[in-house]
Design a protein around this motif. Structure first.
Motif, PDB file in Angstrom:
ATOM      1  N   SER A 189      46.497  50.594  42.475  1.00  0.00           N
ATOM      2  CA  SER A 189      47.782  50.606  41.770  1.00  0.00           C
ATOM      3  C   SER A 189      47.641  50.174  40.312  1.00  0.00           C
ATOM      4  N   GLY A 190      46.434  49.774  39.928  1.00  0.00           N
ATOM      5  CA  GLY A 190      46.219  49.310  38.568  1.00  0.00           C
ATOM      6  C   GLY A 190      46.295  47.809  38.422  1.00  0.00           C
ATOM      7  N   ASP A 191      46.821  47.125  39.437  1.00  0.00           N
ATOM      8  CA  ASP A 191      46.891  45.668  39.402  1.00  0.00           C
ATOM      9  C   ASP A 191      45.509  45.080  39.640  1.00  0.00           C
ATOM     10  N   LEU A 192      45.267  43.901  39.064  1.00  0.00           N
ATOM     11  CA  LEU A 192      43.987  43.224  39.265  1.00  0.00           C
ATOM     12  C   LEU A 192      43.912  42.654  40.681  1.00  0.00           C
ATOM     13  N   CYS A 193      42.808  42.934  41.353  1.00  0.00           N
ATOM     14  CA  CYS A 193      42.607  42.466  42.727  1.00  0.00           C
ATOM     15  C   CYS A 193      41.332  41.629  42.795  1.00  0.00           C
ATOM     16  N   PRO A 194      41.335  40.572  43.601  1.00  0.00           N
ATOM     17  CA  PRO A 194      40.117  39.762  43.741  1.00  0.00           C
ATOM     18  C   PRO A 194      39.065  40.512  44.574  1.00  0.00           C
ATOM     19  N   VAL A 195      37.827  40.544  44.062  1.00  0.00           N
ATOM     20  CA  VAL A 195      36.728  41.224  44.763  1.00  0.00           C
ATOM     21  C   VAL A 195      35.481  40.364  44.684  1.00  0.00           C
ATOM     22  N   SER A 196      34.558  40.638  45.595  1.00  0.00           N
ATOM     23  CA  SER A 196      33.258  39.963  45.578  1.00  0.00           C
ATOM     24  C   SER A 196      32.481  40.388  44.344  1.00  0.00           C
ATOM     25  N   LEU A 197      31.946  39.411  43.629  1.00  0.00           N
ATOM     26  CA  LEU A 197      31.171  39.696  42.421  1.00  0.00           C
ATOM     27  C   LEU A 197      29.904  40.471  42.756  1.00  0.00           C
ATOM     28  N   GLU A 198      29.325  40.238  43.944  1.00  0.00           N
ATOM     29  CA  GLU A 198      28.061  40.863  44.313  1.00  0.00           C
ATOM     30  C   GLU A 198      28.245  42.258  44.895  1.00  0.00           C
ATOM     31  N   SER A 199      29.221  42.424  45.800  1.00  0.00           N
ATOM     32  CA  SER A 199      29.364  43.710  46.495  1.00  0.00           C
ATOM     33  C   SER A 199      30.494  44.577  45.962  1.00  0.00           C
ATOM     34  N   GLY A 200      31.461  43.963  45.250  1.00  0.00           N
ATOM     35  CA  GLY A 200      32.614  44.707  44.771  1.00  0.00           C
ATOM     36  C   GLY A 200      33.685  44.923  45.816  1.00  0.00           C
ATOM     37  N   HIS A 201      33.478  44.377  47.021  1.00  0.00           N
ATOM     38  CA  HIS A 201      34.457  44.550  48.099  1.00  0.00           C
ATOM     39  C   HIS A 201      35.613  43.561  47.940  1.00  0.00           C
ATOM     40  N   THR A 202      36.777  43.982  48.420  1.00  0.00           N
ATOM     41  CA  THR A 202      37.990  43.160  48.322  1.00  0.00           C
ATOM     42  C   THR A 202      37.853  41.872  49.126  1.00  0.00           C
ATOM     43  N   VAL A 203      38.386  40.788  48.581  1.00  0.00           N
ATOM     44  CA  VAL A 203      38.409  39.506  49.285  1.00  0.00           C
ATOM     45  C   VAL A 203      39.862  39.059  49.445  1.00  0.00           C
ATOM     46  N   SER A 204      40.070  38.185  50.402  1.00  0.00           N
ATOM     47  CA  SER A 204      41.430  37.656  50.625  1.00  0.00           C
ATOM     48  C   SER A 204      41.358  36.143  50.795  1.00  0.00           C
ATOM     49  N   TRP A 205      42.443  35.482  50.425  1.00  0.00           N
ATOM     50  CA  TRP A 205      42.506  34.028  50.539  1.00  0.00           C
ATOM     51  C   TRP A 205      42.775  33.644  51.989  1.00  0.00           C
ATOM     52  N   THR A 206      41.986  32.725  52.496  1.00  0.00           N
ATOM     53  CA  THR A 206      42.069  32.330  53.895  1.00  0.00           C
ATOM     54  C   THR A 206      42.272  30.826  53.992  1.00  0.00           C
ATOM     55  N   LYS A 207      43.126  30.418  54.897  1.00  0.00           N
ATOM     56  CA  LYS A 207      43.337  28.997  55.165  1.00  0.00           C
ATOM     57  C   LYS A 207      43.514  28.826  56.669  1.00  0.00           C
ATOM     58  N   GLU A 208      42.532  28.193  57.296  1.00  0.00           N
ATOM     59  CA  GLU A 208      42.601  28.004  58.741  1.00  0.00           C
ATOM     60  C   GLU A 208      41.664  26.890  59.181  1.00  0.00           C
TER      61      GLU A 208
END
Length: 593
Positions: A189-208
């Motif tokens: 969508s053009g919005d900035l998304c957090p990704v892994s610096l090494e693989s470029g894959h999307t990351v998500s915030w986790t709390k558990e």
């Protein structure tokens, strides 16, 4: 990785950091089966590939890992020809969030997706002649038993505690990431998304709330292990990389996920609300295959060599050795690391449409041909490039023309009408150049050839020991060229079997060339098993004469009897390797004359 500082405080509770460190150091660096290894290890060897994730079909990178392990294993069998002495495992990694999500996207149950893709890997490896002794699937009952026992060992040693994890998680890579390893990139969508610096894959915030492994307590033991064994991780640049990682703080590691979020996995023993972290689950496969937790695994583990891609180095060179030390075992004997394959200079990607199907390549270039290409061109230290023209040029040059042409010349009816291993004439080719008499015809280049081929098996073995199979094949190819030069130089097709002057030298030239071919066929068995079998069969070499211990190159030159002299050659086996570029097929015809 673990953002909450309380983790480190929790990590110190219930166990003395100093006493644990001393315990791990003593266990690994003391003598005995779990101590520092030396050259007195028995002949048993155990080779492993990574177990491959079943979220997508296999590609040539997967096949390359398997071929490297297969070649190492087959070469070991040449040294120690006993099936019981060599183990070789491969398999599929079938748990985790990524599988759970991929199955849901495909409208399948996770078990259905796993069965389907695991079968593709098994079919590929059978087609590619991978000689594994075990194919492990992490969904098997034997593996669940091993993983849960391993978990129990860590727990009983006070190395697991429950804590609140808050941070980044990459489902594609199945790993937790510190803030420093996360960047922002524009999404669809053009919005900035957090990704892994090494693989470029999307990351998500986790709390558990998860179980945490006291990884921070293993930084010094891991450093001691690697500094004490410079070859523990090979090639050297990867060994250096891991030591650099260990210069940084080593935070504790979350080793479970809540079951409500991740149900497709192995439950934590005694706590069904948690599922064991997929990487801990997957890594234990190396123990499952050799019988863990039964005592038999101890006779295999000290001789274990992992073959892995560089993208999973941290899991195998930091997490896995630390977990093993924590469970009272030693790290693996060797971790052999290889780089990746690109296609025409670009990374393989579904979005680019350039993913190479290894099954198509095996059909197009033959099984032996594609095996040879990947192992001849693949250099573990850096990424290697694939394109069709490179494959054709290499295989035509080295297998069809050089090796196949040499065999055709030496077994052709016109040159060798009796179809035997001709006699070697010691007066024509004395063991020392200075002894050449009036009937001697050997030249300085001929002695150089004999010397090169005589030392080739040791040279090849050293390259295998250093995880440089490409150099082993380069050395064989160089000797093939030298042998062709020898035959070309002395032109046996110009000599006459009826001439008492020509006949002894003609027989000697063929004898030397056939002996060189026998060495090449023996040494190529780990890489091109079918081609090598046809070559050795054409030379009349029996199945019991194909190990390194039975090689005995050019015995007559060294003053010993030869079991091959006067022996009939084997039946015609057809073209050793078909030319792929038929526009230059005249070379094949030229080699037959």
């Amino acid at each position: 990785m673990l953002r909450v500082s309380a983790f480190r405080l929790l990590g110190r509770r219930g166990a003395s950091r100093v006493s644990l460190l001393e315990d791990f150091s003593f266990r690994y660096y003391s003598s005995g089966p779990l101590g520092v290894r030396d050259d007195t290890r028995d002949s048993r060897a155990y080779f492993t590939t990574p177990i491959f994730y079943v979220n997508a079909a296999p590609h040539i990178g997967h096949l390359y890992s398997a071929l490297l392990a297969d070649a190492l294993c087959r070469h070991h069998r040449l040294r120690v020809p006993s099936d019981a002495a060599t183990g070789f495992s491969t398999g599929t990694d079938e748990h985790g969030l990524k599988i759970q999500q991929a199955a849901a996207a495909a409208g399948l149950a996770p078990s259905e997706l796993c069965d389907r893709v695991s079968a593709q890997f098994q079919q590929l490896f059978r087609k590619a002649d991978i000689s594994s002794t075990d194919f492990i699937r992490t969904t098997e009952a034997r593996h669940r038993i091993a993983v849960q026992h391993f978990w129990g060992m860590l727990k009983s040693r006070g190395l697991l505690y429950k804590g609140l994890y808050e941070g980044w998680y990459c489902a594609s890579d199945e790993c937790f990431l510190p803030e420093a390893k996360v960047t922002r990139q524009p999404g669809p969508s053009g919005d900035l998304c957090p990704v892994s610096l090494e693989s470029g894959h999307t990351v998500s915030w986790t709390k558990e709330e998860n179980y945490i492994f006291r990884l921070s307590q293993f930084r010094e033991p891991l450093q001691q292990w690697l500094r004490g064994d410079p070859q523990a991780i090979t090639p050297e640049p990867f060994h250096h990389t891991v030591l650099q990682w260990l210069e940084e703080e080593l935070p504790d590691l979350s080793v479970s996920r809540r079951s409500s979020h991740l149900h497709w996995g192995i439950p934590v023993p005694g706590d069904d609300s948690q599922t064991i972290y997929v990487w801990l689950d997957a890594l234990v496969n190396y123990l499952t295959v050799i019988g863990y937790p039964d005592a038999e695994f101890k006779s295999w583990w000290p001789n274990t060599s992992h073959i892995i891609g560089k993208d999973i180095l941290k899991f195998h060179a930091i997490y896995w050795p630390a977990l093993l030390l924590g469970a009272g075992m030693s790290p693996p004997h060797r971790i052999y690391v290889h780089s990746h394959w690109t296609v025409c200079g670009q990374k393989m990607s579904k979005s680019l449409g350039n993913v190479v199907d290894p099954r198509t390549c095996l059909d197009r270039y033959t099984v032996d041909g594609f095996r040879y290409f990947l192992l001849r061109q693949g250099v573990p230290s850096w990424d290697c490039d694939y394109y069709d023209e490179k494959v054709v040029k290499l295989l035509d040059s080295e297998l069809a023309d050089a090796l196949g042409g040499l065999l055709n010349r030496c077994t052709a009816n016109k040159i060798n009408p009796s179809g035997i291993y001709p006699a070697f004439c010691a007066t024509c080719f004395p063991s020392e150049p200075g002894l050449v008499g009036p009937s001697g015809r050997a030249q300085a280049e001929d002695y150089a050839l004999v010397s090169a081929v005589a030392t080739l098996p040791k040279q090849v073995a050293d390259h295998y020991d250093n995880f440089q199979i490409y150099k082993a094949l380069e050395a064989v190819s160089s000797c093939v060229r030298q042998t062709n030069g020898f035959v070309q130089r002395h032109a046996p097709w110009k000599l006459n079997w009826e001439s008492p002057v020509d006949a002894p030298w003609l027989g000697t030239v063929l004898h030397v060339a056939l002996e060189c071919l026998r060495v090449f066929g023996t040494l190529l068995q780990p890489v091109t098993p079918s081609l090598a079998d046809r070559l050795l069969s054409r030379l009349g070499v029996s199945s019991t004469e194909r190990s390194l211990g039975e090689l005995h190159f050019l015995s007559r030159f060294y003053g010993h009897p030869s079991p091959f002299e006067g022996r009939r050659l084997g039946p015609e086996t057809g073209v050793l390797f078909p030319r792929l570029d038929q526009s230059r097929s005249w070379l094949v015809k030229a080699h037959k004359t």
